[in-house]
Enzyme design. Structure first.
Site, mmCIF file in Angstrom:
data_model
loop_
_atom_site.group_PDB
_atom_site.id
_atom_site.type_symbol
_atom_site.label_atom_id
_atom_site.label_comp_id
_atom_site.label_asym_id
_atom_site.label_seq_id
_atom_site.Cartn_x
_atom_site.Cartn_y
_atom_site.Cartn_z
ATOM 1 N N HIS A 1 0.852 -1.185 0.000
ATOM 2 C CA HIS A 1 0.000 0.000 0.000
ATOM 3 C C HIS A 1 0.883 1.227 0.000
ATOM 4 C CE1 HIS A 1 0.652 -1.554 4.069
ATOM 5 N NE2 HIS A 1 0.785 -0.285 4.449
ATOM 6 N N MET A 2 0.349 2.284 -0.592
ATOM 7 C CA MET A 2 1.028 3.563 -0.626
ATOM 8 C C MET A 2 0.265 4.497 0.308
ATOM 9 S SD MET A 2 1.516 5.806 -4.047
ATOM 10 C CE MET A 2 2.791 4.789 -4.758
HETATM 11 P P1 DGP Z 1 2.058 0.006 7.309
HETATM 12 O O1 DGP Z 1 2.694 0.275 8.637
HETATM 13 O O2 DGP Z 1 2.754 0.732 6.185
HETATM 14 O O3 DGP Z 1 1.845 -1.478 7.036
HETATM 15 O O4 DGP Z 1 0.617 0.683 7.389
HETATM 16 C C1 DGP Z 1 -0.566 -0.001 7.648
HETATM 17 C C2 DGP Z 1 -1.629 1.055 7.795
HETATM 18 O O5 DGP Z 1 -2.890 0.406 7.660
HETATM 19 C C3 DGP Z 1 -1.637 1.742 9.159
HETATM 20 O O6 DGP Z 1 -1.379 3.138 8.948
HETATM 21 C C4 DGP Z 1 -3.041 1.527 9.701
HETATM 22 C C5 DGP Z 1 -3.828 1.045 8.509
HETATM 23 N N1 DGP Z 1 -4.839 0.056 8.800
HETATM 24 C C6 DGP Z 1 -4.645 -1.138 9.420
HETATM 25 N N2 DGP Z 1 -5.802 -1.818 9.527
HETATM 26 C C7 DGP Z 1 -6.748 -1.031 8.930
HETATM 27 C C8 DGP Z 1 -8.145 -1.189 8.711
HETATM 28 O O7 DGP Z 1 -8.776 -2.184 9.073
HETATM 29 N N3 DGP Z 1 -8.784 -0.170 8.074
HETATM 30 C C9 DGP Z 1 -8.136 0.947 7.649
HETATM 31 N N4 DGP Z 1 -8.868 1.891 7.042
HETATM 32 N N5 DGP Z 1 -6.819 1.129 7.833
HETATM 33 C C10 DGP Z 1 -6.134 0.160 8.464
#
Ligand code: DGP
Length: 112
Positions: free
Chosen positions: A99-100
């Site tokens: 993801h970005m």
């Molecule tokens: P990373 O550390 O780059 O893997 O970022 C993962 C991001 O994903 C973190 O900023 C929080 C977000 N995230 C995790 N679970 C969920 C979810 O269930 N919904 C949403 N909208 N974001 C999520």
């Protein structure tokens, strides 16, 4: 192995989706680190940047095009924003579906 992001892409769990097409889905981060914090995710499951192949190049390029479109939509295109992709533990990757992060809407600290 699938993550929560596959369920968001398939609309099986709630998320504030701001853009979706056949290649990517973009939705607001659940734990925003800036006034605008959006995740741009390929619909295809790719666990880490290390797993990207030549076949994924169009999708990865599309993620940047979509990021620019969303930045405009969010009104941060002129003020500025940052795109971040974390890979594995030293970078703090938590969700193993690439993801970005699109961050904007405030002055962001320098990391590089
Ligand atoms: P990373 O550390 O780059 O893997 O970022 C993962 C991001 O994903 C973190 O900023 C929080 C977000 N995230 C995790 N679970 C969920 C979810 O269930 N919904 C949403 N909208 N974001 C999520």
């Amino acid at each position: 192995m699938e993550t929560i992001f596959s369920k968001i892409i398939r609309h099986e769990i709630p998320a504030e989706i701001v853009f979706q097409d056949e290649l990517v889905t973009a939705f607001r981060d659940i734990s925003p680190q800036a006034p605008t914090h959006i995740l741009i995710v390929p619909n295809k499951l790719i666990p880490t940047i290390n797993d990207v192949t030549v076949q994924d190049e169009a999708t990865l390029g599309h993620m940047v095009t979509v990021a620019a479109k969303i930045a405009k939509q969010e009104g941060v295109d002129e003020s500025g924003y940052r795109l971040i992709m974390n890979c594995n533990s030293d970078a703090g990757q938590e969700v193993f579906h690439i993801h970005m992060h699109l961050l904007g809407g405030k002055k962001l600290g320098n990391i590089v």
